[in-house]
Design an enzyme around this catalytic site. Sequence first.
Site, PDB file in Angstrom:
ATOM      1  N   ASP A 112      -0.250   5.192   0.866  1.00  0.00           N
ATOM      2  CA  ASP A 112      -0.543   6.173   1.907  1.00  0.00           C
ATOM      3  C   ASP A 112      -0.652   5.503   3.277  1.00  0.00           C
ATOM      4  O   ASP A 112      -1.463   4.600   3.475  1.00  0.00           O
ATOM      5  CB  ASP A 112      -1.859   6.902   1.595  1.00  0.00           C
ATOM      6  CG  ASP A 112      -1.771   7.733   0.323  1.00  0.00           C
ATOM      7  OD1 ASP A 112      -0.826   8.522   0.206  1.00  0.00           O
ATOM      8  OD2 ASP A 112      -2.646   7.570  -0.545  1.00  0.00           O
TER       9      ASP A 112
ATOM     10  N   ASP B  21       0.866  -1.164   0.000  1.00  0.00           N
ATOM     11  CA  ASP B  21       0.000   0.000   0.000  1.00  0.00           C
ATOM     12  C   ASP B  21       0.911   1.225   0.000  1.00  0.00           C
ATOM     13  O   ASP B  21       2.110   1.118   0.267  1.00  0.00           O
ATOM     14  CB  ASP B  21      -0.882  -0.029   1.258  1.00  0.00           C
ATOM     15  CG  ASP B  21      -1.628   1.253   1.476  1.00  0.00           C
ATOM     16  OD1 ASP B  21      -2.377   1.662   0.588  1.00  0.00           O
ATOM     17  OD2 ASP B  21      -1.422   1.861   2.546  1.00  0.00           O
TER      18      ASP B  21
END
Length: 223
Positions: free
Chosen positions: A13, A11
């Site tokens: 953020d 991922d």
Amino acid sequence: MTADLRLILFDVDGTLVDSQAAIVGSMTAAFDKAGLTVPARQTILSIVGLSLPQAMERLAPEQDGGVRAQLVQGYKDSYRDQRLAQGAAHSPLYPGAMEMLEVLHAVPENLLGVATGKSKRGLDGLIEAHGMERLFVTRQVADFHPSKPHPSMIHAAMDEAGVEPANCVMIGDTSFDMDMAAAAGVAGIGVSWGYHKPSALASAHTIIDTFDQLPDALAQIWT
């Protein structure tokens, strides 16, 4: 492709970059432009990882689809303007992130990828700003998939890399990431420094507190 290849998906953020100031700032700008009350900071951070339309459904459930579409566009416009003005400082890497990416990338059997709720334009800009273009063999973004926790991003990444679920791991900071991993039939490694509390990462195989714990966590999964 050989069965020995391993795909490590990240991922973005809250996992690789600390973008909370950018996200809150752009969400504030979007709600201000629409003349709406800005959600609380923690409420905004709770939706990080979702695609923007789904995020706006949670942040402005009382508004109709037209207003939520305006919020999505307002967020995109503000985020783009900030990113162009600030460059890499817009979303700084967490300590140890680049070093660990380099370590993992140096292993011939490892393939690195990204599965993010960001747009293609946003992800490409961030990767360019941090000089990470050569690191990732697959980049899965919100433009082409249902929102997390739907497993579409991971399925597409595995297909692109030629890797089976047993040889794929998803690393992220939110319940959306870990639930996506579980739905795709791959192991999930949660990180404790992101936007969801570790207690929310119930679907994770394990949770790490620093990037230097990642190699051992991967070894445990693949032993």
